[in-house]
Write a protein that holds these residues in place. Structure first.
Motif, mmCIF file in Angstrom:
data_model
loop_
_atom_site.group_PDB
_atom_site.id
_atom_site.type_symbol
_atom_site.label_atom_id
_atom_site.label_comp_id
_atom_site.label_asym_id
_atom_site.label_seq_id
_atom_site.Cartn_x
_atom_site.Cartn_y
_atom_site.Cartn_z
ATOM 1 N N SER A 143 0.414 -1.116 0.183
ATOM 2 C CA SER A 143 -0.324 0.272 -0.107
ATOM 3 C C SER A 143 0.671 1.284 -0.152
ATOM 4 C CB SER A 143 -0.779 -0.203 1.336
ATOM 5 O OG SER A 143 0.183 -0.257 2.618
ATOM 6 N N ASP A 144 2.154 1.248 0.665
ATOM 7 C CA ASP A 144 2.857 2.614 -0.037
ATOM 8 C C ASP A 144 4.231 2.289 -0.811
ATOM 9 O OD1 ASP A 144 4.977 4.329 1.012
ATOM 10 O OD2 ASP A 144 4.911 4.425 3.120
ATOM 11 N N ASN A 189 -2.728 4.892 -2.432
ATOM 12 C CA ASN A 189 -1.775 4.805 -0.877
ATOM 13 C C ASN A 189 -2.026 6.806 -0.381
ATOM 14 O OD1 ASN A 189 0.040 4.712 1.346
ATOM 15 N ND2 ASN A 189 1.354 6.111 0.537
ATOM 16 N N PRO A 192 -6.975 7.795 0.900
ATOM 17 C CA PRO A 192 -6.880 7.492 2.018
ATOM 18 C C PRO A 192 -6.360 8.958 3.087
ATOM 19 C CG PRO A 192 -6.396 5.343 1.205
ATOM 20 C CD PRO A 192 -6.477 6.486 -0.174
ATOM 21 N N GLY A 193 -4.938 8.961 2.546
ATOM 22 C CA GLY A 193 -4.123 10.153 3.388
ATOM 23 C C GLY A 193 -4.513 11.722 2.864
ATOM 24 N N MET A 340 -3.154 8.641 9.690
ATOM 25 C CA MET A 340 -2.467 7.671 8.447
ATOM 26 C C MET A 340 -2.538 6.179 8.568
ATOM 27 S SD MET A 340 -2.599 10.610 6.150
ATOM 28 C CE MET A 340 -2.234 12.403 6.077
ATOM 29 N N ARG A 341 -2.015 5.998 9.648
ATOM 30 C CA ARG A 341 -1.504 4.179 9.749
ATOM 31 C C ARG A 341 -3.296 3.546 10.230
ATOM 32 N NH1 ARG A 341 2.168 5.558 15.167
ATOM 33 N NH2 ARG A 341 4.227 6.812 13.563
ATOM 34 N N ARG A 344 -5.231 4.125 6.382
ATOM 35 C CA ARG A 344 -4.894 3.555 5.645
ATOM 36 C C ARG A 344 -4.975 1.592 6.043
ATOM 37 N NH1 ARG A 344 0.308 6.906 4.264
ATOM 38 N NH2 ARG A 344 -0.860 8.213 2.409
ATOM 39 N N LEU A 348 -7.336 0.072 2.987
ATOM 40 C CA LEU A 348 -6.755 -0.941 2.554
ATOM 41 C C LEU A 348 -6.507 -2.286 2.542
ATOM 42 C CD1 LEU A 348 -4.408 1.972 1.728
ATOM 43 C CD2 LEU A 348 -6.075 1.169 0.586
#
Length: 383
Positions: A143-144, A189, A192-193, A340-341, A344, A348
């Motif tokens: 995802s990253d 990625n 969602p951020g 963020m954590r 995601r 995801l």
């Protein structure tokens, strides 16, 4: 001359007001310094020390030497050891590690051993090793894309640091499998951020301006005469914006799924919960800023001062693992980093909020403590 004198007078007046306005003057000085420090020191696109796990099914001296050789590259740090692949996958889902190295039972059998010199007069036979298949597998949180690319660099890692290393290597050293974003699309990625960035900007700004607006309109004196308490006023101020934040989240996630095919793998109830936690923390932070600012312009300046580190340090644009320790400490104080954590992970990786309890509890604690601080400062300002 009269025109010039009048211009000088106005210029002098503006300079005096700028110096007396401590918040604005502080922004003039601090913003360039903050940006210089963030871009020059904290932001690092070369990712190192990625937290990973290992499942060492071979558990031999050779596998231990292999792990040490990988650690020497400083690309990854082995933080966890698991006995099963399922446990390692769960750790990736919960965000505890970003990848896992699977070392199979038949590690040594993956080398092809060829006799190159027979034994003569008691000499030891000489063999040559070749590698025609991967000796292990990396399971990566794709995802990253930046993290995935960094781990993929180890795919063809040479084995020169190992004993009996292969002289003829026709296969990649490791097989790399990416989950959650195998196509490495950046939109997966980023979308969602964006929820965290938009909510940080709007929620903080709305509430930062709310108290200041009451002062500028003269409504604050009316509120003082009412029996409403400071804590009640603060809660009443943030409730309408909770629904505004939820609408914004729905628009971003829905549009991202519709137009950019961003998957929504997690439960909508989990997504709703983590968003409510973040909205509450952001609104409370805005209330704290509203007790500092004296004008709406100052409130907007303070909001921008929070927004910039949130964009750069939260992991939205640059990997958290690539930052130095001091920048990571600052990032941990920002609500956006924890959200963020969470977002995601839920959207995801179908992660459970209970598996990411530390980030959830941090946002909840920030909301409670921040609400108390804002109420105390507001009551103190009335005195």
């Amino acid at each position: 001359m009269k025109v010039i004198n009048r211009i000088k007078a106005v210029t002098y007046k503006e300079c005096i007001e700028l110096i007396r306005d401590r918040v604005t003057f502080g922004m003039v000085v601090m913003l360039p310094l903050v940006q210089l420090i963030l871009f020059g020191y904290a932001i690092n696109t070369t990712v190192r020390h990625i937290p990973v796990a290992v499942v060492d099914q071979a558990s031999s001296a050779f596998s231990h030497l292999l792990i040490d050789s990988i650690s020497a590259t400083q690309v990854v740090d082995f933080k966890e050891r698991f006995s099963t692949v399922e446990d390692a996958m769960q750790a990736i889902t919960d965000g505890k590690v970003r990848a896992a190295l699977i070392i199979p039972h038949d590690l040594m059998n993956r080398y092809a051993k060829k006799l190159v010199a027979a034994s003569q007069d008691g000499e030891t036979p000489q063999f040559e090793y070749s590698l025609d298949q991967p000796i292990g597998q990396w399971v990566v949180d794709g995802s990253d894309t930046t993290i995935a690319s960094a781990v993929k660099q180890l795919r063809n890692m040479p084995m020169i640091n190992l004993s009996d290393y292969p002289k003829n290597q026709t296969s990649a050293t490791f097989e790399v499998v990416q989950f959650y974003n195998p196509e490495q699309r950046s939109a997966v990625n980023i979308v969602p951020g964006i929820v965290g960035i938009i909510l940080t900007m709007t929620m903080i700004m709305f509430t930062a301006i709310s108290i200041v607006r009451e002062q500028e309109k003269g409504n604050l004196e009316l509120l003082i005469t009412t029996p409403i308490r400071s804590i009640e006023l603060m809660i009443g101020k943030i409730i309408p914006y909770v629904f505004v934040g939820l609408v914004q989240m729905g628009i971003i996630i829905g549009a991202g799924h519709l137009f950019f095919n961003v998957p929504i793998n997690g439960s909508m109830w989990q997504l709703l919960l983590v968003t409510l936690l973040f909205i509450s923390a952001s609104l409370v932070l805005g209330l704290i800023l509203s007790t500092i600012a004296k004008t709406q312009m100052q409130a907007m300046q303070l909001t921008f001062f929070i927004l910039l580190p949130s964009i750069l340090l939260s992991g939205f644009m640059f990997p958290y693992e690539g930052m130095p320790a001091a920048a990571q400490w600052i990032a941990e104080m920002l609500p956006a980093t924890h959200f963020m954590r969470l977002v995601r992970g839920v959207v995801l990786r179908d992660a459970d909020v209970m598996g990411m309890m530390n980030d959830s509890l941090w946002l909840l604690g920030f909301t409670i403590i921040g609400l108390a601080v804002a109420s105390f400062r507001f009551k103190k300002s009335l005195d």
